[in-house]
Design a protein around this motif. Structure first.
Motif, PDB file in Angstrom:
ATOM      1  N   HIS A  48    -112.734 -33.239 -23.087  1.00 33.73           N
ATOM      2  CA  HIS A  48    -111.743 -33.633 -24.083  1.00 33.73           C
ATOM      3  C   HIS A  48    -112.181 -34.962 -24.670  1.00 33.73           C
ATOM      4  N   PHE A  49    -112.088 -35.079 -25.996  1.00 36.18           N
ATOM      5  CA  PHE A  49    -112.486 -36.322 -26.639  1.00 36.18           C
ATOM      6  C   PHE A  49    -111.613 -36.571 -27.856  1.00 36.18           C
ATOM      7  N   SER A  50    -111.643 -37.779 -28.320  1.00 34.87           N
ATOM      8  CA  SER A  50    -110.823 -38.205 -29.448  1.00 34.87           C
ATOM      9  C   SER A  50    -111.714 -38.485 -30.651  1.00 34.87           C
ATOM     10  N   VAL A  51    -111.274 -38.021 -31.830  1.00 30.73           N
ATOM     11  CA  VAL A  51    -112.005 -38.249 -33.073  1.00 30.73           C
ATOM     12  C   VAL A  51    -111.076 -38.981 -34.031  1.00 30.73           C
ATOM     13  N   ALA A  52    -111.564 -40.058 -34.607  1.00 34.06           N
ATOM     14  CA  ALA A  52    -110.765 -40.817 -35.567  1.00 34.06           C
ATOM     15  C   ALA A  52    -111.624 -41.129 -36.782  1.00 34.06           C
ATOM     16  N   LYS A  53    -111.080 -40.890 -37.955  1.00 36.41           N
ATOM     17  CA  LYS A  53    -111.784 -41.204 -39.193  1.00 36.41           C
ATOM     18  C   LYS A  53    -111.389 -42.607 -39.644  1.00 36.41           C
ATOM     19  N   TRP A  54    -112.286 -43.232 -40.380  1.00 31.15           N
ATOM     20  CA  TRP A  54    -112.042 -44.557 -40.912  1.00 31.15           C
ATOM     21  C   TRP A  54    -112.027 -44.475 -42.433  1.00 31.15           C
ATOM     22  N   ALA A  55    -111.057 -45.143 -43.046  1.00 33.71           N
ATOM     23  CA  ALA A  55    -110.967 -45.195 -44.504  1.00 33.71           C
ATOM     24  C   ALA A  55    -110.523 -46.599 -44.900  1.00 33.71           C
ATOM     25  N   ASP A  56    -111.218 -47.201 -45.819  1.00 33.86           N
ATOM     26  CA  ASP A  56    -110.908 -48.551 -46.316  1.00 33.86           C
ATOM     27  C   ASP A  56    -110.857 -49.575 -45.181  1.00 33.86           C
ATOM     28  N   GLY A  57    -111.732 -49.420 -44.206  1.00 32.80           N
ATOM     29  CA  GLY A  57    -111.822 -50.378 -43.117  1.00 32.80           C
ATOM     30  C   GLY A  57    -110.727 -50.252 -42.076  1.00 32.80           C
ATOM     31  N   LYS A  58    -109.911 -49.192 -42.142  1.00 28.07           N
ATOM     32  CA  LYS A  58    -108.833 -48.997 -41.167  1.00 28.07           C
ATOM     33  C   LYS A  58    -108.976 -47.625 -40.522  1.00 28.07           C
ATOM     34  N   GLN A  59    -108.668 -47.597 -39.249  1.00 23.38           N
ATOM     35  CA  GLN A  59    -108.757 -46.356 -38.505  1.00 23.38           C
ATOM     36  C   GLN A  59    -107.525 -45.497 -38.755  1.00 23.38           C
ATOM     37  N   THR A  66    -111.189 -30.622 -27.838  1.00 24.85           N
ATOM     38  CA  THR A  66    -111.919 -30.159 -26.665  1.00 24.85           C
ATOM     39  C   THR A  66    -113.281 -29.680 -27.117  1.00 24.85           C
ATOM     40  N   ASP A  67    -114.153 -29.401 -26.172  1.00 24.18           N
ATOM     41  CA  ASP A  67    -115.511 -29.005 -26.512  1.00 24.18           C
ATOM     42  C   ASP A  67    -115.607 -27.609 -27.119  1.00 24.18           C
ATOM     43  N   ASP A  68    -114.558 -26.808 -27.061  1.00 24.12           N
ATOM     44  CA  ASP A  68    -114.616 -25.451 -27.613  1.00 24.12           C
ATOM     45  C   ASP A  68    -114.119 -25.373 -29.058  1.00 24.12           C
TER      46      ASP A  68
END
Length: 69
Positions: A48-59, A66-68
């Motif tokens: 299990h992992f967390s993904v976060a996108k960044w836009a305009d210098g803010k998360q 999950t891996d599946d």
């Protein structure tokens, strides 16, 4: 002794990283287990992992995956 004649671990000589080698070894051990230990090990295998996108210098808000997926 120079670096070219020094002993090299076999996984490095095969062009693998240690993480790749250890993942292969772990998979082989899990496949050799008998039930119920095999199903317990398979349930712990998920990642299990967390993904976060960044836009305009803010998360932005992270999403848990999950891996599946």
């Amino acid at each position: 002794m120079s670096a070219t004649t020094a002993a090299v671990p076999f996984w490095r000589a095969a062009g693998m990283t240690y993480i790749g080698y250890s993942n292969i070894c772990a998979a082989l051990v899990r496949n050799c287990l008998k039930e119920p230990f095999k199903s317990e090990a398979a349930s712990r295998e998920k990642v299990h992992f967390s993904v976060a996108k960044w836009a305009d210098g803010k998360q932005e808000k992270p999403t848990v995956r999950t891996d599946d997926e």
